[in-house]
Design a protein around this motif. Structure first.
Motif, PDB file in Angstrom:
ATOM      1  N   GLY A 599     119.606  20.659  19.842  1.00 14.79           N
ATOM      2  CA  GLY A 599     118.783  20.850  21.028  1.00 14.79           C
ATOM      3  C   GLY A 599     117.745  19.785  21.272  1.00 14.79           C
ATOM      4  O   GLY A 599     116.898  19.926  22.159  1.00 14.79           O
ATOM      5  N   ILE A 600     117.775  18.700  20.485  1.00 15.16           N
ATOM      6  CA  ILE A 600     116.801  17.612  20.668  1.00 15.16           C
ATOM      7  C   ILE A 600     117.399  16.547  21.570  1.00 15.16           C
ATOM      8  O   ILE A 600     118.495  16.041  21.307  1.00 15.16           O
ATOM      9  N   LYS A 601     116.679  16.230  22.630  1.00 16.72           N
ATOM     10  CA  LYS A 601     117.153  15.234  23.581  1.00 16.72           C
ATOM     11  C   LYS A 601     116.844  13.833  23.057  1.00 16.72           C
ATOM     12  O   LYS A 601     115.709  13.546  22.682  1.00 16.72           O
ATOM     13  N   PRO A 602     117.828  12.941  23.016  1.00 22.43           N
ATOM     14  CA  PRO A 602     117.580  11.570  22.528  1.00 22.43           C
ATOM     15  C   PRO A 602     116.588  10.833  23.433  1.00 22.43           C
ATOM     16  O   PRO A 602     116.527  11.073  24.637  1.00 22.43           O
ATOM     17  N   PHE A 626     127.338   4.732  24.270  1.00 20.37           N
ATOM     18  CA  PHE A 626     125.927   5.090  24.109  1.00 20.37           C
ATOM     19  C   PHE A 626     125.048   4.390  25.146  1.00 20.37           C
ATOM     20  O   PHE A 626     124.047   4.963  25.596  1.00 20.37           O
ATOM     21  N   PHE A 627     125.421   3.173  25.542  1.00 18.94           N
ATOM     22  CA  PHE A 627     124.651   2.495  26.589  1.00 18.94           C
ATOM     23  C   PHE A 627     124.780   3.251  27.914  1.00 18.94           C
ATOM     24  O   PHE A 627     123.789   3.466  28.621  1.00 18.94           O
ATOM     25  N   ASN A 628     125.995   3.651  28.253  1.00 20.94           N
ATOM     26  CA  ASN A 628     126.221   4.397  29.498  1.00 20.94           C
ATOM     27  C   ASN A 628     125.618   5.799  29.431  1.00 20.94           C
ATOM     28  O   ASN A 628     125.305   6.406  30.458  1.00 20.94           O
ATOM     29  N   LEU A 629     125.465   6.325  28.194  1.00 22.93           N
ATOM     30  CA  LEU A 629     124.889   7.662  28.026  1.00 22.93           C
ATOM     31  C   LEU A 629     123.447   7.721  28.528  1.00 22.93           C
ATOM     32  O   LEU A 629     122.960   8.791  28.917  1.00 22.93           O
ATOM     33  N   MET A 630     122.770   6.592  28.542  1.00 21.01           N
ATOM     34  CA  MET A 630     121.383   6.563  29.000  1.00 21.01           C
ATOM     35  C   MET A 630     121.267   7.016  30.451  1.00 21.01           C
ATOM     36  O   MET A 630     120.241   7.581  30.853  1.00 21.01           O
ATOM     37  N   ILE A 631     122.289   6.761  31.250  1.00 15.53           N
ATOM     38  CA  ILE A 631     122.265   7.186  32.659  1.00 15.53           C
ATOM     39  C   ILE A 631     122.210   8.701  32.734  1.00 15.53           C
ATOM     40  O   ILE A 631     121.420   9.285  33.499  1.00 15.53           O
ATOM     41  N   ASP A 632     123.053   9.381  31.918  1.00 16.10           N
ATOM     42  CA  ASP A 632     123.076  10.849  31.901  1.00 16.10           C
ATOM     43  C   ASP A 632     121.760  11.421  31.368  1.00 16.10           C
ATOM     44  O   ASP A 632     121.360  12.534  31.749  1.00 16.10           O
ATOM     45  N   LEU A 633     121.107  10.670  30.478  1.00 13.80           N
ATOM     46  CA  LEU A 633     119.865  11.154  29.874  1.00 13.80           C
ATOM     47  C   LEU A 633     118.624  10.741  30.667  1.00 13.80           C
ATOM     48  O   LEU A 633     117.497  11.036  30.254  1.00 13.80           O
TER      49      LEU A 633
END
Length: 763
Positions: A599-602, A626-633
């Motif tokens: 449940g911890i958001k990066p 992981f680089f593209n994951l930043m958009i979702d986060l």
């Protein structure tokens, strides 16, 4: 006239007194000095000072006793300046004065705070031969004590012909009230040894002194004395005992007193709430406030200030705003020294600087406490330049900074590396003598953050009484400036000299070991941490984990991580970074998944660590994911993220794509990003790209010698010696010098550093 005295006592209101006054006038007795004096006193007691003055001024030749009564009546009604005027008028018209007048005059002088007049009256007392009158002596003692001139007060006390419990209580309370709690306790012990029956004033002062000095054992002894002598513990004494136990950290005894109190006043509830606050039990403080509200006990400003403090420490903005609303609805002064400062503190701690400014700006009389809270809030929220601007504004308005102000401003100067301003504050400290331990620690921290470690060391060495905070500040400063071995040396000195150590001391030592990779020393510090029995918190455990990871003991790092009761995002980041540092990318990714599942958001630091791990391991697809994951986060990529992506693409041979990433970035590429591309070009022999970006590389303004060295070596490897020499020449023209590489090795419980051309002989 004696027959009329019972009639004066029977007068229950101003009307009956006026009738008696008229009767005395009709019978010609109003000119009797005794009758007039009694009329003056009686009218004053019935809140008719104006009539008392009329009687006095219409009497033809008032004597010193009548003057004494009218002066006393003015003191009763807080008309202190008028009392002094009447006294001066008396000595100008009456040659002989009685002792009765002086206690009231001395009380008036205490109220107006004029030592000069007090000294003149003291001289008159000696001239009139009343210096050994016990009542006058006690009044003199009280006056000097209330004015803060304890040298004079003690001289009067030592020369007193007779010392009763009142005079003892006066000197004890004067010492405590003037911040000399040690002397107050010493006098209390002497009072006990004299065998007097101690009154409540002396006991209250002794209890307050124990609280100020945090001497729990002595406070417990005073409490025991009260119980042994069966002294009645009234509300004031209960409140003082609760406050004393709170300041000494004994909340259990404070709770017992509070629970057993028969009649709990507003002050009793407030004392217990403050006790919880002082010891960090903010939830309990607020729960008690709710209970106080349910018990229909009225609040005062101190109560509300204590509750606002609880909300501020917990960051409970909603509850704090509710208290603010109560203050506004009940027309209490939000700009007062207590409430104004507490509201500024609340909004500052909750990160609401705009609301903080609104409260501050609405205050008509801004006290130093409010300025301190606002400046400190700006520093805590990272607005250091704003904090310095506020400080300058405060000084321009004629408000002198105290030690708290100076400490906050020094912290702000250190945070932005503004050493010039910090030096000016240091000069102010020297000029004004506000050189408290608090300020010295802030100076050490400021100079360390500004890279002026020699200045910090000078202050540290000149500090005679070093607290644990002083040692901690110096250790952290040395580590920040690359002097980790010296920081560990300080830790050894603290440990061997049996000085006080706290969690921060061990944290600083662990971080120093981590910086230079001294595993054995780190294990030793960990061992001492366990022996000392200090409570582990998330920060210490994270530092231990980081130390073990950087020193190569991943198994121990993971063991510390698994044993943590509470893990913050920084803990997860350190462990993921540790795996990535050692090329264990699969473990890093697995731990990242565990973190997300918990449940911890990066955050951006976690992404940097995982991207760096992917880059070093050559995990191209995972790195892109992981680089593209930043958009979702909803994390905005920073230069360090792009540097990792460019490095990943360059190492994988996709130089064109790496170059495309650089040219499409929303901000100019820095030297780290171009350096990653250049390194990839070197690996894959893409001199065409280097030639293409030659101009951009030359326009880079950097003092990073590693970039120039890399570029020079690439040209040399390709046989382009002229280009190589040009890069080296540019490096020299900029005054840059390649830093010598070095190796570190741990031998015989010590850490050794070796550079090129160094020679060692090992037996």
């Amino acid at each position: 006239m004696i027959q009329y005295m019972p009639l004066f006592r029977s007068c229950s209101n101003s009307r009956s007194l006026a009738q008696l006054h008229a009767h005395l006038i009709i019978n010609g007795l109003h000119k009797n000095p005794q009758a007039s004096t009694k009329l003056i006193e009686s009218y004053s007691q019935m809140d008719s000072l104006k009539t008392s003055r009329l009687v006095f001024y219409t009497y033809p030749n008032p004597d010193s006793f009548m003057y004494g009564v009218i002066i006393k009546c003015h003191v009763w009604n807080n008309c202190f300046q008028e009392s002094i005027f009447l006294y001066n008028n008396m000595i100008n018209h009456i040659s002989r004065t009685n002792s009765f007048v002086f206690p009231s005059v001395l009380r008036a002088i205490s109220a107006i705070g004029d030592l000069g007049i007090g000294l003149k009256v003291h001289g008159r007392i000696i001239k009139c031969g009343f210096e050994f009158d016990h009542i006058v002596e006690t009044a003199l003692l009280s006056m000097y004590g209330e004015l803060g001139w304890m040298v004079y007060a003690r001289k009067v006390f030592d020369e007193m012909s007779v010392r009763d419990v009142v005079s003892w209580s006066s000197i004890i309370s004067s010492y405590v009230r003037n911040g000399q709690a040690n002397e107050g306790l010493e006098m209390f012990e002497n009072l006990v040894m004299e065998g007097f029956e101690i009154d409540s004033v002396a006991l209250l002062s002794a209890v307050e002194a124990c609280g100020e000095l945090s001497v729990w054992k002595v406070g417990k002894s005073v409490h025991g004395y009260i119980l042994r002598k069966s002294i009645w513990i009234d509300g004031s004494l209960t409140n003082s005992l609760v406050a004393m136990y709170g300041k000494c950290g004994d909340t259990c005894s404070a709770e017992m007193l509070f629970d057993n109190a028969v009649d709990k006043s507003t002050y009793t509830w407030t004392a217990m709430i403050s006790c919880y606050n002082q010891n960090g039990y903010y939830h309990k403080a607020l729960a008690l406030f709710v209970k106080m509200h349910e018990s229909d006990v009225e609040y005062n400003e101190v109560t509300l200030m204590a509750v606002l403090c609880s909300c501020a420490r917990l960051g409970w903005l909603k509850e704090g705003k509710s208290i603010h609303g109560y203050i506004v609805r009940n027309a209490l002064d939000c700009g007062s020294d207590l409430l104004g400062s507490a509201l500024v503190d609340l909004y500052a701690n909750c990160g609401k600087l705009s609301d903080c400014h609104k409260v501050f700006d609405s205050s008509q009389d801004r006290h130093i406490v409010s300025w301190n809270m606002l400046i400190s809030g700006c520093v805590q929220e990272g607005f250091s330049e704003k904090a310095l601007t506020l400080f300058v504004d405060m000084v321009r308005k004629g408000i002198l900074p105290d030690s708290y102000t100076l400490a906050s401003v020094l912290s702000a100067s250190g945070d932005i590396g503004f050493s010039e301003f910090g030096c000016q504050i240091h000069s102010h400290v020297i000029r004004t003598g506000i050189s408290t331990g608090f300020v010295k620690n802030s100076l050490i921290d400021m100079y360390s953050k500004c890279g002026l470690i020699d200045h910090a060391l000078m202050i540290f060495k000149d500090t005679q009484e070093r607290s644990v905070v002083t040692w901690n500040s110096m250790m952290c400063g040395l580590t920040q400036n690359g002097l980790s071995r010296e920081a560990i040396g300080l830790f050894d000195e603290i440990y061997s000299s049996l000085r006080e150590m706290d969690e921060v001391t061990f944290l600083a030592a662990i971080q120093a070991c981590s910086t230079i990779g001294w595993l054995e020393k780190g294990k030793w510090v960990h061992h001492k941490l366990i022996i000392f029995g200090l409570k582990h918190d998330m920060y210490i455990d994270t530092a231990l984990m980081d130390m073990y990871a950087k020193c190569g003991d991943l198994w121990m790092a993971r063991r510390v991580f698994d044993s943590m009761l509470e893990r913050g995002i920084i803990s997860w980041s350190a462990m993921i970074g540790g795996y990535g540092m050692h090329g264990q990318i699969d473990d890093a990714i697995s731990l990242f998944d565990d973190m997300v599942n918990s449940g911890i958001k990066p955050n951006d630091i976690i992404i940097t660590n995982i991207l760096s791990a992917c880059s070093h391991a050559g995990y191209l697809d995972e790195g892109k994911y992981f680089f593209n994951l930043m958009i979702d986060l909803n994390i905005e990529p920073k230069p360090e993220h792009f540097a990792c992506l460019v490095d990943l693409l360059s190492r994988a041979g996709d130089i064109d794509k790496a170059y495309e990433v650089i040219t499409s970035m929303p901000f100019p590429a820095d030297v780290s990003i171009w350096g990653a591309l250049v390194n990839g070009c070197r690996i894959h022999k893409r001199m065409d790209i280097i030639k293409m970006i030659q101009q951009r590389l030359e326009n880079l303004q950097t003092d990073d010698t590693g970039y120039y060295t890399l570029l020079s070596n690439i040209y040399a490897e390709e046989g382009e010696w002229n280009e190589s020499r040009m890069v080296r020449s540019k490096m020299q023209s900029l005054g840059l010098r390649k830093l010598d590489g070095y190796s570190m090795i741990e031998l015989e419980k010590g850490i050794h550093t070796g550079k090129a051309h160094d020679t060692y002989s090992f037996a």
